[in-house]
Design an enzyme around this catalytic site. Structure first.
Site, PDB file in Angstrom:
ATOM      1  N   HIS A  83      -5.556  -3.412  -2.630  1.00 37.23           N
ATOM      2  CA  HIS A  83      -5.021  -2.609  -3.834  1.00 37.23           C
ATOM      3  C   HIS A  83      -5.352  -3.080  -5.305  1.00 37.23           C
ATOM      4  O   HIS A  83      -4.895  -2.304  -6.266  1.00 37.23           O
ATOM      5  CB  HIS A  83      -3.914  -1.673  -3.529  1.00 37.23           C
ATOM      6  CG  HIS A  83      -3.971  -0.884  -2.135  1.00 37.23           C
ATOM      7  ND1 HIS A  83      -4.286   0.400  -2.270  1.00 37.23           N
ATOM      8  CD2 HIS A  83      -3.606  -1.021  -0.979  1.00 37.23           C
ATOM      9  CE1 HIS A  83      -4.348   0.923  -1.009  1.00 37.23           C
ATOM     10  NE2 HIS A  83      -3.616  -0.068  -0.122  1.00 37.23           N
TER      11      HIS A  83
ATOM     12  N   SER B 296       0.848  -1.334  -0.028  1.00 32.11           N
ATOM     13  CA  SER B 296       0.050  -0.078   0.053  1.00 32.11           C
ATOM     14  C   SER B 296       1.052   1.311   0.071  1.00 32.11           C
ATOM     15  O   SER B 296       0.500   2.213  -0.353  1.00 32.11           O
ATOM     16  CB  SER B 296      -0.856   0.012   1.245  1.00 32.11           C
ATOM     17  OG  SER B 296      -0.259  -0.212   2.374  1.00 32.11           O
TER      18      SER B 296
ATOM     19  N   LYS C   3     -11.948   0.556  -1.851  1.00 33.61           N
ATOM     20  CA  LYS C   3     -10.939   1.201  -2.794  1.00 33.61           C
ATOM     21  C   LYS C   3     -11.510   1.330  -4.181  1.00 33.61           C
ATOM     22  O   LYS C   3     -12.226   2.108  -4.484  1.00 33.61           O
ATOM     23  CB  LYS C   3      -9.752   0.577  -2.425  1.00 33.61           C
ATOM     24  CG  LYS C   3      -9.209   0.892  -0.789  1.00 33.61           C
ATOM     25  CD  LYS C   3      -7.961   0.229  -0.409  1.00 33.61           C
ATOM     26  CE  LYS C   3      -7.752   0.816   0.841  1.00 33.61           C
ATOM     27  NZ  LYS C   3      -6.764  -0.064   1.597  1.00 33.61           N
TER      28      LYS C   3
HETATM   29  C1  LIG Z   1      -6.645  -0.125   3.146  1.00 34.55           C
HETATM   30  C2  LIG Z   1      -6.282  -1.413   3.743  1.00 34.55           C
HETATM   31  C3  LIG Z   1      -6.870  -2.151   4.603  1.00 34.55           C
HETATM   32  C4  LIG Z   1      -7.786  -1.722   5.427  1.00 34.55           C
HETATM   33  O1  LIG Z   1      -9.076  -1.657   4.597  1.00 34.55           O
HETATM   34  P1  LIG Z   1     -10.360  -0.850   5.185  1.00 34.55           P
HETATM   35  O2  LIG Z   1     -11.451  -1.403   4.436  1.00 34.55           O
HETATM   36  O3  LIG Z   1      -9.836   0.534   4.854  1.00 34.55           O
HETATM   37  O4  LIG Z   1     -10.431  -0.762   6.607  1.00 34.55           O
HETATM   38  C5  LIG Z   1      -6.287  -3.449   4.728  1.00 34.55           C
HETATM   39  N1  LIG Z   1      -5.216  -3.811   4.079  1.00 34.55           N
HETATM   40  C6  LIG Z   1      -4.551  -2.968   3.107  1.00 34.55           C
HETATM   41  C7  LIG Z   1      -3.240  -3.551   2.318  1.00 34.55           C
HETATM   42  C8  LIG Z   1      -5.021  -1.885   2.911  1.00 34.55           C
HETATM   43  O5  LIG Z   1      -4.488  -0.956   2.128  1.00 34.55           O
END
Ligand SMILES: *Cc1c(COP(=O)(O)O)cnc(C)c1O
Length: 391
Positions: free
Chosen positions: A207, A179, A238
């Site tokens: 992602h 990320s 996302k």
């Molecule tokens: C954003 C993210 C999460 C958390 O997800 P949310 O739905 O925002 O709580 C978990 N793992 C990774 C790699 C992320 O980028």
């Protein structure tokens, strides 16, 4: 009474104090901030679906059909038709027997690792895995062996060592797309290791889902090993533009989570409009429009990364829509972000504990809906600001 003021003062002195920035419009490629329209270069809304007309209509209609709240957790009264339909669709999307929704990616990773693994088990975890995986490892009470980022050879040595004292289950856990760095996990090598050592493979594709792979099935599809992943975790918040998360896996794993995962059991379920809207998002992702959005995203990604690299900036090992501009220490990083915001480009500076000390960066993220001209202007501004800051 003990006060937190001194601690906050220390954070401010170290340029580590965090504040919220309020977006005053819906989430598009440009947003309003402090009464000014700015180019949004730090959103995970990669395909622009958070404000897509079809999804907005799906959400509005779902509220009229199903109401706005569920009134309970999934195991009491809060499991509704839309939840079941989305789970079936996600299982088909990832090619697994079953899937289970969680209220966020954070809740999924903590609940998954806690629900499936215990003190006799070993979790092999990449050093740059997301904080929610780190917390899930802690909650599981499993022995956690952290391997150097992306290094399958180092992981193999660690697995070999651990074998002497092996008792319980083993799992390799990795982000699909990292990320903060935008590089990919070496999934093909990890598949080889999980088979050699009889381990499970869990991929957090927060992602990658929706953006990577020919049909948007994520990092594992892109690397040709979708069927070899045992636990597919992904988020709906996302690229899919909604909120919430899921795991897709064998039925026995999903049933175990329903019975043991505390973040699943002890929390009110997602509002029914969320699974309805996520189904609409998957329709878009799997349609020709989804394909053209992915093409636009890769075009935009290459445009920005090329401009920055040709201007002499380091974007690390990024090969995806997440493009870090490495800046080092907190003070210059935050100054850079401030001056870019003043010039109309909203990009966040990232500091510890999100990244290791000395590895601060601007984290630029691309969207399919950015206009190429706006990205060219942003690249110019980033280069000017970085040169001004003596880099
Ligand atoms: C954003 C993210 C999460 C958390 O997800 P949310 O739905 O925002 O709580 C978990 N793992 C990774 C790699 C992320 O980028």
């Amino acid at each position: 009474m003990i006060s937190w003021t001194a601690e906050l003062e220390r954070l401010k002195k170290q340029n580590m104090f965090r504040v919220l920035r309020t977006v005053e419009s819906s989430q598009g490629p440009k947003v309003w901030l402090n009464g000014q329209e700015v180019l949004l270069l730090c959103s995970n809304n990669y395909l622009g679906l958070a404000s897509h007309a079809i999804l907005i209509e799906a959400a509005a209609q779902a509220a009229r059909d199903w109401g706005v709240g569920t009134g309970g957790s999934r195991l009491i009264s809060g499991s509704m038709t839309p939840h079941a339909q989305l789970e079936e669709r996600l299982a088909a999307f990832k090619g697994t027997e079953a899937a289970l929704l969680f209220n966020s990616g954070y809740a999924a990773n903590t609940g998954l690792l806690q629900g499936l693994f215990g003190p006799d088990d070993v979790i092999f975890s990449d050093a740059l895995n997301h904080a929610s995986i780190v917390d899930g490892c802690r909650l599981s009470k499993a022995r956690t062996v952290v391997y150097p980022h992306g290094d399958a050879d180092a992981l193999e040595r660690l697995m070999h060592q651990e074998e002497k004292t092996r008792q319980g289950r083993w799992v390799i856990v990795t982000d699909g797309v990292f990320s903060m760095d935008g590089d990919l996990a070496p999934l093909v090598a990890l598949v080889r290791l999980k088979k050699r050592y009889g381990a499970l493979l869990m991929v957090d594709d927060a992602h990658g889902t929706g953006v990577l792979g020919e049909s948007g099935r994520g990092t594992a599809e892109h690397l040709g090993c979708l069927a070899e992943v045992d636990l597919h975790m992904g988020t709906l918040g996302k690229a899919l533009g909604c909120f919430g998360a899921y795991v897709a896996a064998d039925r026995v794993i999903v049933d175990t989570l329903i019975n043991r995962s505390r973040s699943f059991i002890f929390s009110t379920s997602l509002p029914p409009s969320i699974p309805v809207t996520a189904l609409a998002a998957l329709d878009v992702v799997e349609s020709p429009e989804g394909e053209s959005l992915r093409r636009a995203l890769w075009h935009n990604r290459n445009l920005l990364a090329d401009r920055l690299q040709r201007g002499g900036l380091s974007t690390g090992h990024s090969t995806t829509q997440i493009v870090p501009v490495l800046t080092g220490e907190p003070a210059p990083t935050m100054k850079l972000a401030e001056s870019l915001l003043a010039a109309g480009v909203f990009v966040q500076g990232i500091r510890p504990p999100t990244v290791p000390a000395g590895n601060c960066r601007l984290r630029a993220t691309l969207m399919a809906t950015h206009e190429p001209e706006d990205l060219e202007r942003a690249a110019e501004l980033i280069l000017q600001a970085a040169v001004g800051a003596g880099r």
